[in-house]
Design a protein around this motif. Structure first.
Motif, PDB file in Angstrom:
ATOM      1  N   PRO A  75       0.824  -1.211   0.000  1.00 54.50           N
ATOM      2  CA  PRO A  75       0.000   0.000   0.000  1.00 54.50           C
ATOM      3  C   PRO A  75       0.859   1.262   0.000  1.00 54.50           C
ATOM      4  CG  PRO A  75       0.020  -0.993   2.180  1.00 54.50           C
ATOM      5  CD  PRO A  75       0.740  -1.947   1.264  1.00 54.50           C
ATOM      6  N   GLY A  76       0.308   2.314  -0.575  1.00 55.30           N
ATOM      7  CA  GLY A  76       0.989   3.605  -0.594  1.00 55.30           C
ATOM      8  C   GLY A  76      -0.029   4.713  -0.674  1.00 55.30           C
ATOM      9  N   VAL A  77       0.452   5.931  -0.633  1.00 55.35           N
ATOM     10  CA  VAL A  77      -0.413   7.097  -0.746  1.00 55.35           C
ATOM     11  C   VAL A  77       0.370   8.205  -1.431  1.00 55.35           C
ATOM     12  CG1 VAL A  77       0.244   8.011   1.526  1.00 55.35           C
ATOM     13  CG2 VAL A  77      -1.944   8.662   0.525  1.00 55.35           C
ATOM     14  N   VAL A  78      -0.328   9.014  -2.237  1.00 53.02           N
ATOM     15  CA  VAL A  78       0.270  10.211  -2.826  1.00 53.02           C
ATOM     16  C   VAL A  78      -0.599  11.386  -2.408  1.00 53.02           C
ATOM     17  CG1 VAL A  78      -0.986   9.926  -5.026  1.00 53.02           C
ATOM     18  CG2 VAL A  78       1.070  11.344  -4.938  1.00 53.02           C
ATOM     19  N   TYR A  79       0.056  12.493  -2.020  1.00 58.98           N
ATOM     20  CA  TYR A  79      -0.700  13.650  -1.576  1.00 58.98           C
ATOM     21  C   TYR A  79      -0.040  14.921  -2.097  1.00 58.98           C
ATOM     22  CZ  TYR A  79       2.978  13.669   1.996  1.00 58.98           C
ATOM     23  OH  TYR A  79       4.186  13.657   2.636  1.00 58.98           O
ATOM     24  N   GLY A  80      -0.821  15.969  -2.153  1.00 57.86           N
ATOM     25  CA  GLY A  80      -0.338  17.260  -2.631  1.00 57.86           C
ATOM     26  C   GLY A  80      -1.483  18.253  -2.668  1.00 57.86           C
ATOM     27  N   ARG A  81      -1.142  19.532  -2.802  1.00 58.00           N
ATOM     28  CA  ARG A  81      -2.162  20.572  -2.778  1.00 58.00           C
ATOM     29  C   ARG A  81      -3.166  20.437  -3.917  1.00 58.00           C
ATOM     30  NH1 ARG A  81       1.367  25.991  -2.240  1.00 58.00           N
ATOM     31  NH2 ARG A  81       2.533  24.841  -3.821  1.00 58.00           N
ATOM     32  N   GLU A  82      -2.701  19.983  -5.062  1.00 58.55           N
ATOM     33  CA  GLU A  82      -3.580  19.911  -6.225  1.00 58.55           C
ATOM     34  C   GLU A  82      -4.420  18.650  -6.271  1.00 58.55           C
ATOM     35  OE1 GLU A  82      -1.033  20.211  -9.566  1.00 58.55           O
ATOM     36  OE2 GLU A  82      -0.295  22.221  -9.078  1.00 58.55           O
ATOM     37  N   ILE A  83      -3.945  17.577  -5.673  1.00 54.37           N
ATOM     38  CA  ILE A  83      -4.641  16.299  -5.815  1.00 54.37           C
ATOM     39  C   ILE A  83      -5.220  15.771  -4.511  1.00 54.37           C
ATOM     40  CG2 ILE A  83      -3.252  15.624  -7.796  1.00 54.37           C
ATOM     41  CD1 ILE A  83      -1.589  13.872  -5.928  1.00 54.37           C
ATOM     42  N   GLY A  84      -4.979  16.447  -3.402  1.00 59.49           N
ATOM     43  CA  GLY A  84      -5.456  15.950  -2.121  1.00 59.49           C
ATOM     44  C   GLY A  84      -4.668  14.720  -1.714  1.00 59.49           C
ATOM     45  N   SER A  85      -5.380  13.628  -1.409  1.00 59.10           N
ATOM     46  CA  SER A  85      -4.735  12.382  -1.010  1.00 59.10           C
ATOM     47  C   SER A  85      -5.365  11.220  -1.769  1.00 59.10           C
ATOM     48  CB  SER A  85      -4.871  12.170   0.499  1.00 59.10           C
ATOM     49  OG  SER A  85      -4.292  10.944   0.892  1.00 59.10           O
ATOM     50  N   MET A  86      -4.521  10.317  -2.263  1.00 57.19           N
ATOM     51  CA  MET A  86      -5.007   9.186  -3.047  1.00 57.19           C
ATOM     52  C   MET A  86      -4.287   7.923  -2.588  1.00 57.19           C
ATOM     53  SD  MET A  86      -4.728   8.653  -7.191  1.00 57.19           S
ATOM     54  CE  MET A  86      -5.295  10.334  -7.457  1.00 57.19           C
ATOM     55  N   SER A  87      -5.065   6.873  -2.293  1.00 57.55           N
ATOM     56  CA  SER A  87      -4.489   5.598  -1.878  1.00 57.55           C
ATOM     57  C   SER A  87      -4.031   4.821  -3.103  1.00 57.55           C
ATOM     58  CB  SER A  87      -5.519   4.779  -1.088  1.00 57.55           C
ATOM     59  OG  SER A  87      -5.869   5.443   0.105  1.00 57.55           O
ATOM     60  N   LEU A  88      -2.861   4.164  -2.976  1.00 60.73           N
ATOM     61  CA  LEU A  88      -2.239   3.502  -4.115  1.00 60.73           C
ATOM     62  C   LEU A  88      -1.868   2.061  -3.789  1.00 60.73           C
ATOM     63  CD1 LEU A  88       0.371   6.283  -5.029  1.00 60.73           C
ATOM     64  CD2 LEU A  88      -1.921   6.003  -6.024  1.00 60.73           C
ATOM     65  N   ALA A  89      -1.743   1.268  -4.854  1.00 57.50           N
ATOM     66  CA  ALA A  89      -1.114  -0.051  -4.787  1.00 57.50           C
ATOM     67  C   ALA A  89       0.181   0.047  -5.588  1.00 57.50           C
ATOM     68  CB  ALA A  89      -2.040  -1.115  -5.366  1.00 57.50           C
ATOM     69  N   VAL A  90       1.308  -0.235  -4.942  1.00 54.77           N
ATOM     70  CA  VAL A  90       2.630  -0.021  -5.540  1.00 54.77           C
ATOM     71  C   VAL A  90       3.352  -1.355  -5.677  1.00 54.77           C
ATOM     72  CG1 VAL A  90       4.818   1.220  -5.303  1.00 54.77           C
ATOM     73  CG2 VAL A  90       2.710   2.224  -4.383  1.00 54.77           C
ATOM     74  N   ASP A  91       3.957  -1.574  -6.839  1.00 53.18           N
ATOM     75  CA  ASP A  91       4.714  -2.793  -7.061  1.00 53.18           C
ATOM     76  C   ASP A  91       5.917  -2.812  -6.105  1.00 53.18           C
ATOM     77  OD1 ASP A  91       7.061  -4.331  -8.445  1.00 53.18           O
ATOM     78  OD2 ASP A  91       5.266  -5.025  -9.481  1.00 53.18           O
ATOM     79  N   ALA A  92       5.977  -3.834  -5.255  1.00 55.45           N
ATOM     80  CA  ALA A  92       7.028  -3.896  -4.232  1.00 55.45           C
ATOM     81  C   ALA A  92       8.412  -4.003  -4.840  1.00 55.45           C
ATOM     82  CB  ALA A  92       6.772  -5.075  -3.292  1.00 55.45           C
ATOM     83  N   GLY A  93       8.548  -4.788  -5.904  1.00 54.23           N
ATOM     84  CA  GLY A  93       9.845  -4.950  -6.542  1.00 54.23           C
ATOM     85  C   GLY A  93      10.337  -3.671  -7.185  1.00 54.23           C
ATOM     86  N   GLU A  94       9.433  -2.918  -7.823  1.00 55.67           N
ATOM     87  CA  GLU A  94       9.815  -1.682  -8.492  1.00 55.67           C
ATOM     88  C   GLU A  94      10.273  -0.622  -7.493  1.00 55.67           C
ATOM     89  OE1 GLU A  94      10.117  -0.770 -11.769  1.00 55.67           O
ATOM     90  OE2 GLU A  94       9.999  -2.935 -12.024  1.00 55.67           O
ATOM     91  N   ILE A  95       9.543  -0.479  -6.382  1.00 60.64           N
ATOM     92  CA  ILE A  95       9.922   0.563  -5.421  1.00 60.64           C
ATOM     93  C   ILE A  95      11.239   0.200  -4.735  1.00 60.64           C
ATOM     94  CG2 ILE A  95       8.680  -0.318  -3.389  1.00 60.64           C
ATOM     95  CD1 ILE A  95       8.930   3.348  -4.554  1.00 60.64           C
ATOM     96  N   LYS A  96      11.487  -1.092  -4.489  1.00 63.72           N
ATOM     97  CA  LYS A  96      12.770  -1.516  -3.920  1.00 63.72           C
ATOM     98  C   LYS A  96      13.910  -1.217  -4.886  1.00 63.72           C
ATOM     99  CE  LYS A  96      13.059  -5.543  -1.971  1.00 63.72           C
ATOM    100  NZ  LYS A  96      12.870  -7.006  -1.716  1.00 63.72           N
ATOM    101  N   LYS A  97      13.670  -1.440  -6.178  1.00 66.54           N
ATOM    102  CA  LYS A  97      14.688  -1.181  -7.184  1.00 66.54           C
ATOM    103  C   LYS A  97      15.021   0.308  -7.264  1.00 66.54           C
ATOM    104  CE  LYS A  97      14.024  -3.350 -10.984  1.00 66.54           C
ATOM    105  NZ  LYS A  97      13.458  -3.715 -12.320  1.00 66.54           N
ATOM    106  N   ILE A  98      13.977   1.153  -7.197  1.00 66.45           N
ATOM    107  CA  ILE A  98      14.182   2.597  -7.251  1.00 66.45           C
ATOM    108  C   ILE A  98      15.023   3.065  -6.061  1.00 66.45           C
ATOM    109  CG2 ILE A  98      13.001   4.822  -6.984  1.00 66.45           C
ATOM    110  CD1 ILE A  98      10.752   3.662  -8.727  1.00 66.45           C
ATOM    111  N   ILE A  99      14.677   2.590  -4.879  1.00 64.95           N
ATOM    112  CA  ILE A  99      15.392   3.014  -3.674  1.00 64.95           C
ATOM    113  C   ILE A  99      16.836   2.520  -3.705  1.00 64.95           C
ATOM    114  CG2 ILE A  99      15.488   2.754  -1.161  1.00 64.95           C
ATOM    115  CD1 ILE A  99      12.387   2.603  -1.274  1.00 64.95           C
ATOM    116  N   LYS A 100      17.050   1.293  -4.188  1.00 67.50           N
ATOM    117  CA  LYS A 100      18.406   0.745  -4.257  1.00 67.50           C
ATOM    118  C   LYS A 100      19.275   1.529  -5.230  1.00 67.50           C
ATOM    119  CE  LYS A 100      20.976  -3.456  -5.415  1.00 67.50           C
ATOM    120  NZ  LYS A 100      20.879  -4.883  -5.846  1.00 67.50           N
TER     121      LYS A 100
END
Length: 211
Positions: A29-54
């Motif tokens: 699970p994830g969330v994206v927030y900002g002044r223009e979009i408010g808050s939105m709940s997300l489903a994020v690929d675990a492998g992709e986010i680990k790769k980005i951080i690495k």
């Protein structure tokens, strides 16, 4: 455009049951927030986010696209990560939408370059690996380079000495030590208590008597 692209799915809010469903699909699970979009709940690929951080850490701009919405791409940064304390796996990620016209607060890595001419036993001790910075999103540096080739014994590089890219302000304590040329202190030998020595001697004496 940012260097990183990530496609995510919008999801409904939920508890443990939702997290378990996502886990079975290799998502977190994830969330994206900002002044223009408010808050939105997300489903994020675990492998992709680990790769980005690495590969990039957490201070890079990401072009976030919501699956099914090909018209809108959100420029975001990772703002928070939650981990499972036992498996050390990422369990939740927060993204913040950023404006390219507004300054943001983030961190930058410190990279030491050069080889100083130091006497034997003296080494450069890298003590500060990141600094807090404030700048426009487009000005976020890959890293802040510190040339230590002229560093002498007993000298130190402080945050105040950093050569900063244009438009970047460091908010870390200017007196903090980034690197120091000093003697490497040898590890102190372990001391054995008098009680432990006596116990060892008594044990040895018993073994000799039995023999």
């Amino acid at each position: 455009m940012a260097d990183i692209n990530l496609e995510v799915e919008e999801r409904s809010k939920g508890g443990r049951h939702t997290r378990n469903q996502l886990a079975r699909r290799g998502q977190i699970p994830g969330v994206v927030y900002g002044r223009e979009i408010g808050s939105m709940s997300l489903a994020v690929d675990a492998g992709e986010i680990k790769k980005i951080i690495k590969n990039f850490g957490t201070s890079k701009l990401i072009d976030l696209r919501i699956k099914g919405d090909d018209k809108n791409t959100h420029r975001v940064m990772i703002r928070d990560l939650q981990h499972d304390p036992l498996r050390n796996e990422i369990t939740h990620v927060d993204f913040q939408k950023v404006s390219m016209a507004d300054k943001i607060k983030t961190t930058a890595k410190i990279k030491l370059v050069g080889k100083p001419d130091l006497p034997g036993g003296v080494t450069v001790q890298h003590q500060l690996w990141t600094v807090d910075i404030e700048c426009l999103p487009a000005a976020i540096p890959e890293s802040i380079t510190v040339d230590i080739s002229s560093l002498k014994e007993g000298e130190a590089v402080h945050v105040a000495d950093l050569d900063l890219p244009e438009g970047v302000k460091v908010t870390t304590d200017p007196g903090a030590v980034v690197a120091l040329a000093a003697y490497t202190r040898p590890a102190e030998p372990e001391t054995v208590s008098k009680e432990a020595e006596e116990a060892a001697e008594n044990k040895e004496a018993v073994h000799q008597e039995e023999a």
